[in-house]
Write a protein that holds these residues in place. Structure first.
Motif: not given
Lengths: 508, 428
Positions: A463-464, A466-468, A470-472, B59, B61-66
């Motif tokens: 998972l990305d 930084k985004d993970a 913030a989302t968590l 921002d 945010p969301s859970l997404h893969r990279v």
């Protein structure tokens, strides 16, 4: 020549009605399309921007993220970086098509054929849409959602509502049932249910209960299997889990989560068959416009305009002119639809080898309609992407191995490569490729109530970060306690990464 | 099939959402607005305009893969030169990748940030949010010489043109009901009945009764008028004094040889900021430009900023010129007066005490605010303080209406301006 539906570029409600009737005749008699009743609405460009903002819906609740989208679109549009669509169509019953007032008479006819018949037929017949969405109730439900959220804002404050919406929006990709329980939501019942529940709460509210001493809740650690069964774990739908199980949410907060979840569920099928949907609509509109021209209902100038704008829409830029691995859904869709029609009516030797079932069956429309009803993008490509289309787009496959300093071309549009390329393209459209596979696996009920999640993936596909994070944080905020996400390898179960988030401290 | 024309529907559906975005990103937008000004795009201050804020302020945010490492396969279109087995050089920074479904946010975000187009009002609101004009209230209350007419209820007398018809009729109706004035329809129906009964035998008694009733009804109608003078209501107006909301701003600038173009540019920025700021507070702001070298003169804006001039420096001439213009055209009773002076601090030695006394005795009693900015650079510096600075400081120390700051660089302009007009919490 008095048969012409209109002359010149100016449209009026009369020409729209005439065009609609002529198109309807072709769609129903010749193409045998099966559509929801149509409603056509003419809007201005500003209203089109509004529709863009609310995911193509006519209305939606208030939230800053829609403002953000609006500002973004508006600024891009005003600077000329972005053109607006000629139409937007809503998967509802009756099916609403928005036409832009700037369109010429030809474009109005074209978009009626495209949206009111092409998309409409697809919405009504595609299995995915039928199973996952309920078209007749969505508009009422959005109306309800908007009013409900507005009333919550009034009661509890914009900030409090925004906190829940922000968090729910962050999790909305993980807020859908993907596999089990595929049952369209009955939005009308949904609305009645919410009202009833609210009334019940108000009726049975008794402040005395607060003063009753609570019993000791937890009697030591219960069996893991039993606990997980009781909580319905593992659960891939995080929003559903929160709505049902989060210990610290107020009823209205659960209702808001439910609203976001149901709307996300409504939109869930759309990316999965976007290519087919657009291909179907484009093929239908082109076919209908061609027929109108043959019947002398539109003149040559109009037909040229149709060809011109259709060509614009179905352009697929090559890899060196800005085309990425995301194909233009119109281009690929239209190419596949017209290729299937060709295979049915005028097959080559190759087609007979590749598609013995349909080659030369003479029923292009029946074959297409079967495809539109029974497939989604992934399976449709796996089934129907033909060597001819692969050659037309000059597809080639790159193997990107980060260990190597170069990219390897391992398949091109030749006899050895067709199957590999078809498999890869289909995989690209596989929904499991679109969303991360995350589920709630356990809750430490007797301890600190830590919520445990698992993301099954593989090395290099994490998972990305930084985004993970913030989302968590949002997730922890809704859950009320600590949240722990493990990223594990799909095959070996070894832990690749760990994310932990705690809820923001609120003074009790 | 229905066709519905939605074009006349109410517009601006998203204004509320737009406002919420602005609120959410307020800090970032404000910083960006101020940066835009500090970067010298000052002409735009008055217009509003586009600003960019870093996208992480909004921002989602969301859970997404990279994809970071390992193996992946990508199918692209438009192959012209490759055959199976070719090796292609890796394009810099992963072009042709894109990393899967990462683009959850939609358009409007780029690497450089998120772009807002602000209206002039929004821009200025953000820009001047925590600034205020000093000493404004006192003078406004003191100078209330213009008068305005405003509505003030109703009266029972007035000119016919001010008749409030609705209220008059309401009173009239109440009075008619109260005094039991018969309705004209009643009279009509009685007359009709009378006409049909007349000559019919056996109805004489009824005819007599109706005639008596008619006589009484006609009498009442005559007695109770439709509209009586006591029903009349007139709109009343009163004249109220209105506080003055106009201001004049004097821009004084030294254009002697020691002021370089760069220094003038700095002064200009300061003047412009002050002008926009005053425009926010007053309905009408007039500008007077006075430049001086050895002598002072009033000039138009263009000459003020662009006409090159050289010579020695006598600051007091500018002050005198300002006083002359002010006395002639802008009496202190009806104008809010602001003075901004920009100079490099250079002055003829004997002139400074004169300036100080002019300021103290004649100018400061008249004005709302006197701002002096000294543009630091050239050779007029004596132990870090110029002659004029020292002379002025003695005045400024005793007078809260006068402030002075030094500016060395473009970057300083805005902080200095904010410093001068920052909201003060009951300081004096």
């Amino acid at each position: 020549m008095s048969d012409l539906l209109y002359r010149g570029a100016e449209w009026s409600f009369e020409t729209i009605r005439r065009s609609y009737e002529a198109i309807e005749r072709i769609a129903e008699d010749e193409l045998k399309l099966d559509v929801y009743p149509n409603r056509i609405e003419v809007i201005t460009s500003e209203q089109m921007l509004d529709v863009y903002t609310s995911h193509g819906m006519p209305l939606i609740y208030r939230h800053w993220s829609f403002g953000k989208r609006f500002v973004g679109h508006e600024s891009a549009y005003r600077r000329g970086l972005m053109g607006l669509a000629y139409e937007v169509v809503i998967n509802s019953n009756p099916c609403i098509s928005y036409l832009m007032e700037e369109n010429s008479a030809t474009m109005q006819a074209l978009v009626i054929a495209h949206a009111a018949f092409g998309h409409n037929h697809f919405f009504k017949n595609n299995r995915l849409f039928q199973e996952w969405t309920e078209a007749s109730g969505i508009l009422d439900y959005l109306e309800f959602a908007r009013a409900y959220i507005a009333s919550c804002e009034e009661r509890y404050g914009v900030r409090a509502v925004e906190r829940i919406l922000d968090a729910a929006h962050a999790l909305q990709n993980q807020g859908v049932h993907r596999h089990s329980g595929a049952r369209p939501t009955d939005f009308r019942a949904e609305e009645a249910r919410a009202r009833e529940r609210r009334d019940h709460e108000e009726r049975v509210f008794n402040d005395l209960w607060r003063t009753v001493p609570t019993t000791k809740a937890d009697k030591g650690p219960d069996g893991e299997a039993e606990r997980r069964a009781r909580l319905g774990l593992p659960e891939e739908n995080l929003l559903y889990f929160l709505e049902k199980q989060a210990p610290r949410l107020a009823p209205w907060e659960r209702e808001i989560i439910r609203i976001v979840r149901l709307i996300a569920q409504y939109f869930y099928p759309q990316p999965q068959n976007k290519m087919m949907n657009e291909g179907c609509a484009t093929w239908v509109h082109y076919r209908i416009m061609e027929r109108l021209h043959e019947q002398n209902r539109i003149d040559d100038a109009s037909m040229l305009e149709v060809i011109h704008s259709t060509t614009n829409v179905i352009t697929q830029p090559g890899y060196d002119t800005g085309g990425g691995p995301n194909f233009n859904p119109y281009a690929l869709g239209y190419a596949m639809m017209s290729d299937i029609a060709r295979i049915c009516e005028d097959p080559t030797e190759e087609d007979r080898r590749w598609f013995p079932d349909i080659a030369g069956n003479g029923d292009a429309i029946g074959t297409l309609k079967h495809g539109w009803a029974e497939y989604r993008d992934e399976s449709f490509i796996q089934q129907f992407l033909s060597p001819a289309v692969i050659r037309r787009f000059k597809l080639f496959r790159l193997r990107d191995d980060t260990e190597k300093p170069y990219l390897l071309v391992d398949a091109i549009h030749d006899a050895e490569g067709y199957r590999d390329i078809r498999r890869s393209v289909a995989r690209f459209y596989d929904p499991s490729n679109l969303y991360a596979d995350i589920e709630v696996v356990d809750v430490d009920l007797s301890g600190d109530r830590c919520l445990k999640l698992r993301h099954r993936t593989e090395t290099g596909h994490l998972l990305d970060e930084k985004d993970a994070k913030a989302t968590l944080k949002h997730l922890a905020d809704l859950w009320g306690y600590e949240v722990k996400l493990l990223e594990v390898d799909r095959t070996t179960d070894s832990v690749l990464a760990t994310h932990i988030a705690s809820p923001p401290r609120v003074p009790a | 099939m229905d066709i519905i024309d939605r074009r006349p529907n109410p517009h601006g559906k998203n204004l509320e959402n737009r406002r919420r975005v602005l609120d959410r990103a307020r800090g970032a937008v404000q910083a960006a607005a101020r940066d835009a000004v500090a970067a010298g795009k000052l002409r735009e201050v008055g217009q509003g305009g586009a600003i960019s804020i870093p996208s992480d302020a909004l921002d989602e945010p969301s859970l997404h893969r990279v994809f970071s490492s390992g193996v992946r396969e990508v199918v692209l279109s438009g192959n012209r030169q490759f055959s199976t087995g070719d090796k292609v050089q890796r394009p810099p920074s992963g072009k042709g990748g894109g990393g899967g479904p990462g683009q959850a946010g939609g358009e409007g975000k780029g690497e450089d940030g998120f772009r807002f187009v602000l209206s002039r009002d929004e821009f200025l609101d953000l820009f001047f949010e925590d600034l205020e004009l000093p000493d404004l209230v006192k003078r406004q209350i003191a100078t209330t010489d213009s008068l305005a007419v405003s509505r003030s209820g109703l009266s029972s007398e007035g000119s016919p043109s001010q008749l409030d018809l609705g209220r008059t009729m309401r009173h009239s109706m109440a009075r008619r009901i109260g005094l039991k004035r018969p309705k004209p329809e009643l009279v009509d129906s009685l007359e009709d009945e009378l006409a049909t009964l007349r000559g019919v035998t056996g109805s004489e008694e009824r005819v007599a009764a109706i005639e008596a009733e008619l006589v009484e009804a006609r009498r009442r109608i005559r007695r109770v008028p439709w509209i009586d003078p006591v029903d009349m209501r007139f709109r009343r107006f009163t004249v109220t004094p209105k506080p003055t909301t106009r201001a004049v701003m004097f821009c004084l600038m030294d254009v002697s040889g020691s002021m370089t173009e760069r220094m003038k540019e700095l002064a200009k920025q300061f003047f412009l900021l002050l002008h926009v700021f005053l425009e926010r507070r007053y309905k009408r702001v007039e500008l007077v430009f006075i430049r001086h070298a050895e002598v002072a003169e009033e000039v138009d804006e263009d000459t003020f900023f662009h006409d090159p001039r050289t010579g020695g420096t006598v600051v007091s001439t500018a002050l005198q010129e300002m006083l002359r213009v002010q006395e002639e055209r802008y009496p202190a009773e009806s104008w809010n007066i602001y003075v901004a002076q920009a100079s490099d601090g250079d002055n003829t030695g004997a002139d400074t005490p004169k300036c100080a006394s002019l300021l103290r005795d004649r100018i400061l009693p008249q004005v709302q605010y006197f701002a002096y900015i000294e543009i630091a650079s050239s050779g007029a510096v004596i132990r870090g303080e110029t002659d004029l600075w020292r002379g002025y400081r003695a005045v400024a120390d005793a007078e809260s209406r006068m402030v002075m700051r030094q500016v060395g660089d473009k970057r300083d302009i805005f902080p200095v301006f904010r410093d001068l007009f920052a909201k003060r919490t009951e300081a004096t």
